[in-house]
Design an enzyme around this catalytic site. Structure first.
Site, PDB file in Angstrom:
ATOM      1  N   TYR A 146       5.500  29.085  20.158  1.00 21.20           N
ATOM      2  CA  TYR A 146       4.661  30.124  20.756  1.00 21.20           C
ATOM      3  C   TYR A 146       4.909  30.230  22.257  1.00 21.20           C
ATOM      4  O   TYR A 146       5.078  31.337  22.791  1.00 21.20           O
ATOM      5  CB  TYR A 146       3.194  29.800  20.479  1.00 21.20           C
ATOM      6  CG  TYR A 146       2.193  30.706  21.152  1.00 21.20           C
ATOM      7  CD1 TYR A 146       2.031  32.031  20.754  1.00 21.20           C
ATOM      8  CD2 TYR A 146       1.380  30.224  22.183  1.00 21.20           C
ATOM      9  CE1 TYR A 146       1.102  32.861  21.373  1.00 21.20           C
ATOM     10  CE2 TYR A 146       0.442  31.044  22.800  1.00 21.20           C
ATOM     11  CZ  TYR A 146       0.309  32.357  22.397  1.00 21.20           C
ATOM     12  OH  TYR A 146      -0.610  33.177  23.011  1.00 21.20           O
ATOM     13  N   ALA A 187       8.201  31.928  22.994  1.00 20.90           N
ATOM     14  CA  ALA A 187       8.099  33.380  22.869  1.00 20.90           C
ATOM     15  C   ALA A 187       7.386  33.977  24.076  1.00 20.90           C
ATOM     16  O   ALA A 187       7.788  35.031  24.587  1.00 20.90           O
ATOM     17  CB  ALA A 187       7.350  33.750  21.589  1.00 20.90           C
TER      18      ALA A 187
END
Length: 261
Positions: free
Chosen positions: A165, A168
């Site tokens: 996460y 990203a």
């Protein structure tokens, strides 16, 4: 001040009748964004995986205008592009895109498989890029627009617990800067917004223990927890011409946890 008591603070007149598209606009911060744009008189379309018709009923009763809900999994890129086209047909060329939908499922690096990596990137980065791609020509034809890509302070803090996460999130910043350069000659502004820990219902139910809340608040310069409205106000600013010469930037709204510059 309790987070539930925070009210809208500004009116952006140029957002009236604006065509706005939001990913994940039916729950959490996304629902607050839909509410906020409708409150400005904008025409809002949003996508989400779960049925949001009850939420749309609430918005219609509150604002006298119903948002356009299109049920869609944003990792299905053809479906996402089709939803964007449908929104533009209904409301006119999209002039504000908010890439908000994300999934911050907790995980350890040792547990990550190729399948998990691909799925996380599809939600948290790939869909953002293709939504930006899909609105570019319409924004150019309309004379310009604003793209707001949600990131997070989690990667700036070097947080453990969700490394795919945070990867990203960092990628969103790089993408934002490159697209700001590429789209700028069409008067399209592309900015990122990095919230801190916003106390949505999901956060309260899943992770907001009293101990963790106290520890995070101790890291903030401002000693109040963030509410969804704090983020809505920043997004409205980035969408409006009040920020007309701001592009390629990352706006951090976190109460003063991280430093930038």
């Amino acid at each position: 001040m309790p987070v539930s008591d925070i009210s809208p603070t500004a009116t952006f007149h140029d957002l009236k009748e604006a065509s706005v598209f939001i990913t994940g606009g039916g729950s959490g911060i996304g629902a607050a964004l839909t509410d906020g744009f409708l409150g400005q008189g904008a025409k809002v379309a949003f996508v989400g995986r779960s049925d949001a018709n009850r939420f749309c009923d609430e918005m219609q009763e509150k604002h006298g205008q119903r948002p356009l809900f299109i049920q869609c999994d944003i990792t299905d890129i053809p479906a996402l592009k089709s939803a964007i086209n449908s929104a533009a047909t209904a409301h006119g060329p999209i002039t504000t895109l908010v890439n908000n939908a994300a999934n911050d499922l907790r995980h350890k690096a040792s547990e990550v498989t190729e399948e998990f990596w691909d799925k996380a990137m599809a939600i948290n980065l790939k869909a953002y890029f293709f939504a930006c791609q899909a609105v570019e020509q319409g924004m150019r034809a309309a004379g310009g627009g604003s793209i707001i890509n949600f990131s997070s302070i989690s990667y700036m803090m070097g947080n453990a617990g969700y490394p795919v996460y945070t990867t990203a999130n960092s990628g969103i910043n790089g993408m934002t800067r490159s697209l700001a350069r590429e789209f700028g000659d069409g008067a399209i502004r592309v900015n990122a917004l990095a919230p801190g820990w916003v106390l949505t219902q999901k956060q309260k139910e899943m992770w907001a223990t009293p101990e963790d809340l106290a520890a995070h608040l101790a890291r903030q310069c401002l000693k109040e927890h963030l509410a969804p409205q704090d983020i809505v106000d920043g997004v409205l600013f980035l969408a409006s011409k009040a920020s007309r010469m701001m592009t390629g930037q990352a706006l951090v709204i976190d109460g003063g946890v991280v430093g930038t510059g």
